[in-house]
Write an enzyme that holds these catalytic residues in place. Structure first.
Site, PDB file in Angstrom:
ATOM      1  N   ARG A  37     -17.345  25.488 -48.938  1.00  0.00           N
ATOM      2  CA  ARG A  37     -18.703  25.642 -48.402  1.00  0.00           C
ATOM      3  C   ARG A  37     -19.578  24.576 -49.049  1.00  0.00           C
ATOM      4  O   ARG A  37     -19.901  24.641 -50.231  1.00  0.00           O
ATOM      5  CB  ARG A  37     -19.214  27.051 -48.728  1.00  0.00           C
ATOM      6  N   HIS A  58     -31.005  29.045 -52.659  1.00  0.00           N
ATOM      7  CA  HIS A  58     -31.739  30.308 -52.594  1.00  0.00           C
ATOM      8  C   HIS A  58     -33.159  30.181 -53.137  1.00  0.00           C
ATOM      9  O   HIS A  58     -34.043  30.950 -52.757  1.00  0.00           O
ATOM     10  CB  HIS A  58     -30.995  31.403 -53.369  1.00  0.00           C
ATOM     11  N   GLN A  72     -33.976  43.142 -42.621  1.00  0.00           N
ATOM     12  CA  GLN A  72     -34.491  44.397 -43.160  1.00  0.00           C
ATOM     13  C   GLN A  72     -33.407  45.307 -43.736  1.00  0.00           C
ATOM     14  O   GLN A  72     -33.621  45.956 -44.768  1.00  0.00           O
ATOM     15  CB  GLN A  72     -35.279  45.143 -42.085  1.00  0.00           C
ATOM     16  N   TYR A 114     -25.454  27.786 -55.882  1.00  0.00           N
ATOM     17  CA  TYR A 114     -24.599  28.471 -56.848  1.00  0.00           C
ATOM     18  C   TYR A 114     -23.928  27.456 -57.793  1.00  0.00           C
ATOM     19  O   TYR A 114     -24.225  26.271 -57.759  1.00  0.00           O
ATOM     20  CB  TYR A 114     -23.571  29.334 -56.115  1.00  0.00           C
ATOM     21  N   GLU A 150     -25.696  26.717 -51.424  1.00  0.00           N
ATOM     22  CA  GLU A 150     -26.761  27.714 -51.656  1.00  0.00           C
ATOM     23  C   GLU A 150     -27.277  27.735 -53.094  1.00  0.00           C
ATOM     24  O   GLU A 150     -27.917  28.691 -53.516  1.00  0.00           O
ATOM     25  CB  GLU A 150     -26.294  29.114 -51.245  1.00  0.00           C
TER      26      GLU A 150
END
Length: 674
Positions: A215, A253, A340, A167, A165
């Site tokens: 991961r 991201h 949301q 990181y 992601e």
């Protein structure tokens, strides 16, 4: 025989045998930062009781500079270890297993002390990172290993090392963020040195028996991302360094490709895990947009993975696996990937919850105890608010009659599920319909409730929803004007359309009008082409070098708003950019600061600015009104006149962009105290 023999079969990771092959993936909920460890323990214990095979916590910072934001939770002291022990004890008491994710944010950290392989600022965080020297790198490795040792002391069954992601560890892997020329940069063998060394040191800190998940990013979706050969090379090195299992990470991201939003096809990236699986000798876990036990079972049965990671589905329903195992899969509250109440809350610094399950992360505060006195309750309106109120009230032992004037339940959700990219709403309406068949609910469809019908009930809940707001624009005879309801019900406004109102409904209508043919959400190959996603073995980072290839728009669309700002700015924090990008690819013309002068047979006359002197005609075949809603309170007014006490919820209380999240939460909380 079980309907899910693969999903429910045990699997051994190292020396630990899990009861099934489901993984509750890591999510940052904000719970750890509350300091209420009873509440945190209750959240994780509920998922263990609900059958999760293995739980991964939200990311815990290994040190202050690695925290996602200042004050991010981690295991820094003996007191932290004692607090986390409450969580692990609670999970183990329910027969579950849990590992702690160690997450170092690197340049993604929202703090001035952030560090990275090179001093290259992230486009999604405000602070430029400090480039680490040799001693600084050693400190990060040591701190991550120390966090792993503390996790074992706190009773965790192991750790997940976050290497995807975008990181910290991921940042070392690619030239996009690693411009070093020392032994930690340059060649790929050097760039992967840090994650491999971290895994080696973490294994030493854990000991031989604990679970060590790594991961790994299988597709970066950024320029200069990893090649597939590099991904495989890293996976083998991570296995050699002591990892027990590889978990799938998809996209950075900062990538401009959606990866987990509702418009992304289900299991859109599972083929990548399937490609990696034969390359290594340890289990691999697939992830991203997997939200039903049937889909999880199919992926396992087809050999695409050894385990299935689902994160947000465990927010939507803490009993996900338990219901599947007991033949109640239809009762699993579905994750619709709306973001949301989960990711939008996370990135706004608010506590996570779930649109379809307001109890998520509120297990100790929002409870549904048996009612001390069973009442006769009338609920008027079978939209999201009315349905949730009826379900919770009946579950507590009340006798509920639900009135709905239309022939089907769902209310405005029935409009949402007709929008291309929102097909998940079909499952949500189906779940509500299933739950309304429980004992204690009498459903009266096609029934327009009157004050006389409601006079004999102990409690009356009015959830009559909203009606479209009339913006008061002059309309000449012969002009074609539609409401958003007309369009979402299938009306054809012609080939050139102006939409008045660029909120969520305006964007939904625009998506509906430009889409022709199959929805990309239901066709992964078409979706990948639309967004420019290539196989990482064909293109570095998984980005098509020719960019996105959107299908031509079905119509010429103008999306307009009065507010003098970029249309779509008020959309969801983590999904708004997706809607804007999608419409931009379809060449929708978006304009803010527009005055609407009049609608004529020739089109829409508009102006801009306070003086309104320069007017222009948008030559369109029709105009669609998406200018907001007003509460439908006709019944409420009549009840007031009769002096009949009642509760007003959902859109009938506050009409705001068809806010199902607020409506469902409000309904659940009312029904919990009736």
């Amino acid at each position: 025989m079980s309907s899910y023999p693969n999903l429910l079969s045990p699997i051994t990771l190292g020396t630990i045998t899990l009861r099934n092959r489901s993984l509750m993936g890591s999510m940052h909920t904000g719970l750890e930062e509350t300091g209420d460890w009873g509440r945190i323990a209750a959240f994780y214990a509920a998922r263990a009781k609900g059958g999760a095979g293995l739980i991964v916590t939200g990311g815990m910072a290994p040190n202050r500079e690695g925290g996602v934001f200042p004050g991010a939770a981690g295991l820094f002291t003996d007191r932290d270890i004692a607090n986390h022990r409450r969580v692990t004890d609670a999970v183990h008491a329910e027969g579950g297993h849990i590992v702690m994710q160690i997450l170092h944010a690197g340049r993604y950290a929202y703090g001035k002390d952030c560090v990275a392989p090179s001093a290259i600022k992230s486009p999604i965080s405000p602070f430029p990172p400090r480039e680490l020297d040799e001693a600084g790198i050693e400190k990060q490795i040591a701190d991550i290993a120390t966090a792993a040792a503390r996790a074992i002391a706190a009773g965790y069954d192991g750790v997940e090392v976050m290497g995807s992601e975008g990181y910290f560890l991921n940042q070392f892997l690619v030239a996009h963020t690693n411009r070093r020329s020392d032994r930690w940069g340059g060649t790929y063998a050097n760039r992967m040195r840090l994650p491999v060394e971290v895994v080696r040191r973490v294994r030493i800190a854990l000991g031989p028996e604990a679970i060590l998940i790594y991961r790994i990013s299988l597709i970066d979706l950024i320029p200069d991302g990893s090649t597939w050969d590099e991904v495989v090379q890293l996976a083998k090195a991570i296995e050699g360094a002591g990892a027990t299992v590889l978990n799938t990470g998809i996209g950075w991201h900062e990538a401009r490709v959606p990866t987990i939003a509702t418009s992304v096809p289900r299991a859109a990236f599972a083929h990548l895990t399937a490609r990696l699986r034969p390359e290594v000798g340890i289990p691999v876990i697939t992830s991203n947009r997997i939200n039903t036990p049937d889909l999880a079972e199919r992926l396992l049965a087809e050999g695409m993975a050894d385990m299935v990671s689902m994160a947000r589905p465990w927010l939507a329903d803490a009993e996900f696996v338990a219901k599947a195992a007991s033949g109640r899969a239809a009762e699993i509250a579905p994750c619709i990937a709306c973001n949301q109440a989960c990711l939008d809350h996370t990135f706004s610094g608010r506590l996570t919850s779930c649109l379809v399950n307001p109890r998520a992360c509120h297990e100790t505060e929002l409870t549904y105890p048996p009612a001390p006195v069973a009442k006769r309750i009338a609920v008027v309106g079978a939209g999201p608010a009315g349905m949730m109120a009826a379900i919770v009230a009946a579950g507590r032992g009340h006798d509920v009659t639900l009135f709905e004037r239309s022939p089907e339940v769902g209310g405005q959700l029935n409009l949402a599920r007709r929008v291309p990219g929102k097909e998940e709403f079909h499952g949500l309406v189906a779940w509500f319909a299933t739950m309304l068949r429980q004992p204690g609910i009498t459903l009266r469809l096609g029934a327009q409730a009157t004050a006389d019908d409601l006079s004999g009930f102990d409690e009356v809940v009015v959830a009559t929803g909203v009606i479209p707001r009339d913006p008061g624009i002059p309309v000449e005879p012969g002009a074609r004007v539609f409401s958003y309801i007309d369009i979402l019900n299938g009306a054809d406004p012609g080939r050139r359309v102006a939409i008045i109102g660029a909120g969520g409904i305006g964007f939904d209508v625009a998506e509906t009008l430009v889409q022709e043919g199959p929805s990309p959400t239901l066709d992964p190959a078409l979706w990948r082409r639309e967004w420019g996603v290539a196989a990482p073995w064909d293109a570095r980072g998984g980005l098509d070098p020719d960019g996105p290839h959107p299908h031509p728009a079905a119509r010429e669309v103008h999306l307009l708003q009065r507010k003098a700002e970029k249309p779509g700015r008020q959309l969801g924090k983590t999904t708004g950019w997706i809607h804007r990008a999608s419409l931009a690819m379809k060449r929708v013309r978006m304009r803010g600061g527009v005055n609407y002068e009049r609608i004529t047979p020739e089109g829409l006359w508009i102006s801009q600015g306070a003086d309104r002197t320069r007017q222009e005609l948008l030559e369109v075949d029709a105009v669609v009104l998406c200018a907001g809603q007003e509460p439908e309170r006709g019944l409420s007014a009549e009840l007031h006149r009769r002096g009949l006490r009642h509760h007003l919820i959902g859109g009938a209380d506050v009409a705001a962009e068809l806010d199902a999240k607020r409506a469902i939460d409000q309904a659940a909380r009312l029904a919990a105290r009736l």
